[in-house]
Design a protein around this motif. Structure first.
Motif, PDB file in Angstrom:
ATOM      1  N   GLN A  17       0.931  -1.240  -0.080  1.00 22.28           N
ATOM      2  CA  GLN A  17       0.159  -0.029  -0.001  1.00 22.28           C
ATOM      3  C   GLN A  17       0.914   1.287  -0.279  1.00 22.28           C
ATOM      4  O   GLN A  17       0.700   2.271  -0.779  1.00 22.28           O
ATOM      5  CB  GLN A  17      -0.830   0.031   1.111  1.00 22.28           C
ATOM      6  CG  GLN A  17      -2.016  -0.891   0.931  1.00 22.28           C
ATOM      7  CD  GLN A  17      -2.954  -0.531  -0.125  1.00 22.28           C
ATOM      8  OE1 GLN A  17      -2.934  -1.304  -1.228  1.00 22.28           O
ATOM      9  NE2 GLN A  17      -3.873   0.326   0.090  1.00 22.28           N
ATOM     10  N   GLU A  18       1.736   1.308   0.795  1.00 19.39           N
ATOM     11  CA  GLU A  18       2.915   2.387   0.696  1.00 19.39           C
ATOM     12  C   GLU A  18       3.601   2.492  -0.526  1.00 19.39           C
ATOM     13  O   GLU A  18       3.974   3.763  -1.124  1.00 19.39           O
ATOM     14  CB  GLU A  18       3.847   2.336   1.923  1.00 19.39           C
ATOM     15  CG  GLU A  18       4.888   3.175   2.136  1.00 19.39           C
ATOM     16  CD  GLU A  18       5.796   3.181   3.323  1.00 19.39           C
ATOM     17  OE1 GLU A  18       6.824   3.865   3.270  1.00 19.39           O
ATOM     18  OE2 GLU A  18       5.636   2.513   4.104  1.00 19.39           O
ATOM     19  N   GLU A  19       3.845   1.645  -1.111  1.00 21.51           N
ATOM     20  CA  GLU A  19       4.623   1.604  -2.481  1.00 21.51           C
ATOM     21  C   GLU A  19       3.464   2.048  -3.556  1.00 21.51           C
ATOM     22  O   GLU A  19       3.971   3.009  -4.318  1.00 21.51           O
ATOM     23  CB  GLU A  19       5.257   0.211  -2.913  1.00 21.51           C
ATOM     24  CG  GLU A  19       5.981   0.139  -4.048  1.00 21.51           C
ATOM     25  CD  GLU A  19       6.983  -0.660  -4.442  1.00 21.51           C
ATOM     26  OE1 GLU A  19       7.638  -0.744  -5.436  1.00 21.51           O
ATOM     27  OE2 GLU A  19       6.675  -1.971  -3.809  1.00 21.51           O
ATOM     28  N   ARG A  20       2.257   1.686  -3.483  1.00 17.95           N
ATOM     29  CA  ARG A  20       1.173   2.036  -4.213  1.00 17.95           C
ATOM     30  C   ARG A  20       0.949   3.497  -4.150  1.00 17.95           C
ATOM     31  O   ARG A  20       0.921   4.400  -5.081  1.00 17.95           O
ATOM     32  CB  ARG A  20       0.079   1.366  -4.168  1.00 17.95           C
ATOM     33  CG  ARG A  20       0.224  -0.086  -4.990  1.00 17.95           C
ATOM     34  CD  ARG A  20      -1.088  -0.980  -4.733  1.00 17.95           C
ATOM     35  NE  ARG A  20      -1.012  -2.282  -5.241  1.00 17.95           N
ATOM     36  CZ  ARG A  20      -1.840  -3.232  -5.741  1.00 17.95           C
ATOM     37  NH1 ARG A  20      -3.158  -2.730  -5.241  1.00 17.95           N
ATOM     38  NH2 ARG A  20      -1.743  -4.152  -6.058  1.00 17.95           N
ATOM     39  N   GLN A  21       1.302   4.180  -3.003  1.00 18.66           N
ATOM     40  CA  GLN A  21       0.858   5.573  -2.682  1.00 18.66           C
ATOM     41  C   GLN A  21       1.912   6.324  -3.358  1.00 18.66           C
ATOM     42  O   GLN A  21       1.749   7.376  -3.891  1.00 18.66           O
ATOM     43  CB  GLN A  21       0.797   5.800  -1.062  1.00 18.66           C
ATOM     44  CG  GLN A  21       0.319   7.218  -0.875  1.00 18.66           C
ATOM     45  CD  GLN A  21      -0.950   7.762  -1.319  1.00 18.66           C
ATOM     46  OE1 GLN A  21      -2.045   6.874  -1.390  1.00 18.66           O
ATOM     47  NE2 GLN A  21      -0.746   9.157  -1.771  1.00 18.66           N
TER      48      GLN A  21
END
Length: 91
Positions: A20-24
């Protein structure tokens, strides 16, 4: 018999949070590029078509045509359910 092709989604909470952090972060990069192109006068509809083409072509390369066709087939319902509406109000 049909085989079900799945995309690699994380199964544990630590992997999920990291993804999720990488996608953000990825979304922030795309927003910066989008805003720069918009500032340069590139039509937003042309940007959207180019972004969709690049995204779908990348997914097809990585997962194959059938898997991506199945995933894309679910998009109309997700759109109707408001998942892509940025201005919707959640209650």
């Amino acid at each position: 018999m049909t085989t079900r092709i799945t995309f690699p989604f994380p199964t544990d909470s630590a992997s999920f949070e990291a993804e999720q952090e990488e996608r953000q972060i990825a979304l922030e990069y795309l927003a910066d590029a989008w805003n720069a192109a918009d500032t340069d006068g590139i039509d937003t509809e042309a940007l959207a078509h180019a972004a969709l083409f690049a995204a779908i072509a990348t997914l097809v390369r990585d997962y194959g045509e059938e898997a991506v066709a199945q995933m894309i087939g679910k998009v109309p319902d997700r759109i109707s359910n408001g998942e892509y509406s940025l201005d919707r109000v959640l209650q």
